[in-house]
Design an enzyme around this catalytic site. Sequence first.
Site, PDB file in Angstrom:
ATOM      1  N   SER A   1      -3.215   1.896  -0.187  1.00 60.38           N
ATOM      2  CA  SER A   1      -2.337   2.615   0.736  1.00 60.38           C
ATOM      3  C   SER A   1      -1.908   1.678   1.845  1.00 60.38           C
ATOM      4  CB  SER A   1      -3.069   3.812   1.343  1.00 60.38           C
ATOM      5  OG  SER A   1      -2.318   4.386   2.397  1.00 60.38           O
TER       6      SER A   1
ATOM      7  N   TYR B   1     -10.222   8.027   5.878  1.00 61.93           N
ATOM      8  CA  TYR B   1      -9.280   7.675   4.822  1.00 61.93           C
ATOM      9  C   TYR B   1      -8.848   6.210   4.944  1.00 61.93           C
ATOM     10  CZ  TYR B   1      -5.073   7.853   1.878  1.00 61.93           C
ATOM     11  OH  TYR B   1      -4.116   7.608   0.926  1.00 61.93           O
TER      12      TYR B   1
END
Length: 673
Positions: free
Chosen positions: A550, A563
């Site tokens: 990501s 995250y």
Amino acid sequence: MGRVIEELIARANRLGSDPRNTNYAGGNTSAKGSELDPVTGQPVELLWVKGSGGDLGTLTEAGLAVLRLDRLRALVDVYPGVEREDEMVAAFDYCLHGRGGAAPSIDTAMHGLVDAAHVDHLHPDSGIALATAADGQKLTEQCFGDRVVWVPWRRPGFQLGLDIAAIKAENPRAIGCILGGHGITAWGDTSDEAEAHSLEIIRTAERFLAEHGRPEPFGPVVHEPLPEAERRARAAVLAPVLRGLASTDRRQIGHFTDSDVVLDFLSRKEHPRLAALGTSCPDHFLRTKVRPLVVDLPPTAPLDAVIERVRELHAEYREEYRAYYERHSTVDSPPMRGADPAIVLVPGVGMFSFGADAQTARVAGEFYVNAINVMRGAEAVSSYAPIDESEKFRIEYWSLEEAKLQRRPKPKPLATRVALVTGGGSGIGKAIARRLVAEGACVVVADLQDASELAGELGGPDKAVSVVADVTDEEQIAAAVRAAALAFGGLDLVVNNAGLSISKPLLETSVRDWELQHDVMARGSFLVSREAARLMIAQGIGGDIVYIASKNGVFAGPNNIAYGAAKADQAHQVRLLAAELGEHGIRVNGVNPDGVVQGSGIFAGGWGAQRAAVYGVPEEELGAFYAKRTLLKREVLPEHVANAVFALTGGELSHTTGLHVPVDAGVAAAFLR
């Protein structure tokens, strides 16, 4: 003439859908009739016959070759003799009616020259058992009397068509013939009669073998098969090793079979002798090669010893195959296509078959099951006596067979690659699975939920299979990798895509929030990569591991500690594994997407609402919000991430490893440094 074609296709489909009648893509059916010539307006006699490479069970009108009978039969007058009969195949093109439909097959002459309105040529196990028996002619007379005539072995072609035409003319009571070493041909005045005659020959042969055959034609049992769980566990370890060896000349897809037929054959005393004789029917050995590789150790041998022996046997097989090629090749022979086995038999475990795609690998195994059935029948009433090795070579390296191979479409970029996609049942993973299959890969879709419906949409078991797997569970990951080995022979491409997210500020992030996200993404990717690397190293032909990381692994956004940290962990795993696995030819790369809102399971599961609240926008406008902050002002979709995975693995970036590819439409803060 619509009815003639309809009856022909219906007959072909019925005959071809029963494996007792013929093998996949084997045999052909035909019908003759008349139709008005659009040029002259006069009736013209035509032949409709299954074209080259088609399959009777799935035949449609598009698979028929259409030829003028007057021109086809006129070829008899210019036939130059058996030494030049291959030239006649090119002449078929001058006999086509209109566009001609499918390419005419080598058997076209048989169908056109035999004086019958409807002709079937099939490869039933029972018929080939008689055709390959040492005293096949005597047995054919005993079984059928004068109703079916014996035809000595002759390679398929124009001369065989002439021979069968003459035999029918000389034997008015005959309904068909047994072709030595090959199969059967039957005929009739109507479509129904031809089909009835075909089935009469097949079923009569079956009854004859059952009534006259001796028990246990393969001899006594010398080694019982391993119990199912042990058998399949051993097969999962052997499959990638065997696939790597079978891919020495060109990469192959594998298929594993442990059916009762295979296990019984391999348990019997005579299987080494019979396997060494090879298959006989041309359709069989074109797909199984002249003979299989047979492991000569008992089922209880230590696995390490089996693997060591397999490597020795593979080297011997390649030497023997090259010697076979050199014994029979001429200056006109096509180059040797590869010396690796297509069939590997492991007593107590089963059969491994290999091919250029999953269907070809599966069908090769099915053909060897046909061969086992043929050997059983022949040995039951006589002794199995396949055609000479030199004749097998003439067909395997036939110029016409080579031309057929050259007509195959160019393989797709990921053909012969086996992929495992975690979190593949929805969102980004689903898009990746779709793209990989579209580019030719076989895909194992791993997900927490059953994804068998998606696997079916992707093409079914020859294209995709599904496994339920939690990436945080070591045994479930090991089982998923074993499933890939058993389904397709091994593993070449792994996509670590499984993920989830919880958006909270630091002070509200619980230990459970932290552990859950790190378990799925950091620990899960580690477990998947470790198990996949173990298989790839044993397989010995390299591979790709791709992490769907990501931009958050680089970009520090608010309320995102768990995250973002998990994604940063994944990002560095890419670098660490690229450095470690490079010596094995395994490339490790990553993809860094921006937020993928549309079609995302993560965003639909609450992450979207959380991130929208962080940025103060309505949830339905989150995708547009992300797009506005990018340099390109474009929203990132699952398909864009799938494109990046293909770019990294499709072959053009063969020297790239340790790279992260941004798929974020341009987030300057996430630029890699």
